[in-house]
Design an enzyme around this catalytic site. Structure first.
Site, short mmCIF file in Angstrom:
data_model
loop_
_atom_site.label_atom_id
_atom_site.label_comp_id
_atom_site.label_asym_id
_atom_site.label_seq_id
_atom_site.Cartn_x
_atom_site.Cartn_y
_atom_site.Cartn_z
N ALA A 93 -48.07 14.82 9.43
CA ALA A 93 -47.09 15.14 8.37
C ALA A 93 -46.70 16.62 8.30
O ALA A 93 -45.99 17.02 7.38
CB ALA A 93 -47.54 14.66 6.99
N ALA A 94 -47.14 17.43 9.26
CA ALA A 94 -46.71 18.84 9.26
C ALA A 94 -45.19 18.90 9.38
O ALA A 94 -44.51 19.66 8.67
CB ALA A 94 -47.38 19.60 10.40
N GLY A 95 -44.64 18.07 10.27
CA GLY A 95 -43.18 18.04 10.44
C GLY A 95 -42.49 17.54 9.18
O GLY A 95 -41.40 18.01 8.84
N ASP A 96 -43.13 16.63 8.48
CA ASP A 96 -42.52 16.09 7.25
C ASP A 96 -42.51 17.14 6.15
O ASP A 96 -41.53 17.26 5.39
CB ASP A 96 -43.29 14.84 6.79
CG ASP A 96 -43.28 13.75 7.84
OD1 ASP A 96 -42.30 13.68 8.61
OD2 ASP A 96 -44.25 12.98 7.91
#
Ligand code: RIB
Length: 314
Positions: free
Chosen positions: A247-250
């Site tokens: 979820a870093a990209g999210d």
């Protein structure tokens, strides 16, 4: 904030297994731990945008088991009026291995995320007004129809082509204002010889192919490339100790859209989003790892950066 984010997106129940190393074909490994977290790229991005201060409407579908997903969105202040419970499909879910370096390997099952119908698309369209953003990811069904739904509303469209699964060959990106892809996803959109080139070349090729579209190509610990209308720019990542990259990209996307909705310029918005993405890597889980606005502001401050709209400067 006068404008809003309408996210026609997924929601998943994440089953997360910590493993010494990713399991390979024919192998069985005992996990070091197992947890259940709310997740799904759509839900994570809605939550991140709301934590960043945006007004967010999450439109989509969950199954009868989806009440915890609805609850986590609602508790973050996200409107879930457009989140329908379908009676005959379970919520989408993901099986996530996280290794000792914090890297992940994910298998998703679409479930109710693949029940998006005209009802959800009409709901999203009705919510959109000039100045708003529609946000889409590649975890729902019928993306070609979703990519067109904002036409004529005056809203902008952000598309996170994640994950790639072969359907993208049929997508028309002409109506997309902002494409956010990682290195793998970007290669699915360009011809073979271009795919073999560096990230900067790939991002520029995509921006040239769709002149009305800006491209943000995320590169994990290497930072990002932004190919805009006037210039291309590379931005490094904030150095952090990785616990779980999920979820870093999210987190990055939610914060980026919230900043753009708030009128922050693209360069500053990318900085704020990068700080959010970096912090998400330092905590386990997906939605549970999305940082607060205050934490993002503190990371910016300790790094000697200021961003209009960040908690330390607003
Ligand atoms: O981007 C992370 C997300 O991808 C996880 O929450 C999982 O649900 C998958 O959709």
């Amino acid at each position: 904030m006068p404008f809003k984010l309408v996210n026609l997106g997924s929601a998943c129940i994440d089953q997360v297994y910590r493993v010494p190393a990713f399991v390979t074909g024919g192998e069985t490994v005992a996990s070091l731990s197992h947890d259940t977290f709310p997740g799904g790229k759509g839900l994570n991005q809605s939550l991140a945008a709301a934590r960043a201060g945006a007004a967010v409407h999450h439109v989509g579908c969950v199954g009868p088991d989806g009440e915890p997903l609805r609850a986590v969105l609602r508790s973050a202040g996200v409107s879930v009026d457009g989140l329908r419970t379908v009676p005959d499909r379970p919520s989408g879910h993901a099986m996530i291995q996280v290794n000792e370096q914090g890297g992940n390997a994910i298998v998703i099952a679409g479930g109710a995320n693949r029940c998006i119908s005209d009802r959800e698309r009409s709901c999203a369209r009705r919510l959109l007004a000039p100045g708003d953003w529609l946000l889409l990811q590649n975890e729902i069904n019928d993306l070609p129809a979703a990519l067109e739904l904002a036409a004529g509303t005056g809203a902008k469209v952000a598309f996170n082509l994640a994950p790639v699964d072969g359907r993208e060959a049929d997508y028309d990106l002409a109506g997309v204002d902002l494409l956010i892809v990682n290195e793998i996803e970007s290669r699915a959109l360009v011809p073979g010889p271009v795919a073999a080139s560096d990230d900067g070349t790939v991002a520029r090729w995509l921006a040239d192919a769709y002149p009305d579209m800006e491209v943000v190509l995320t590169r994990g610990a290497l930072g990002l490339v932004h190919a805009g209308p006037d210039e291309d720019r590379m931005l490094g990542a904030f150095p952090v100790q990785a616990v779980d990259e999920t979820a870093a990209g999210d987190a990055f996307i939610g914060y980026l859209l919230a900043a753009l909705l708030d009128g922050v310029g693209m360069n500053e918005a990318l900085l704020l989003a990068s700080a959010a993405g970096a912090l998400a890597v330092t905590a386990p889980g997906a939605a549970s790892s999305i940082p607060t606005r205050k934490a993002v502001g503190m990371l910016l401050e300790t790094s000697g950066q200021t961003v209009r709209g960040s908690p330390v400067s607003s």
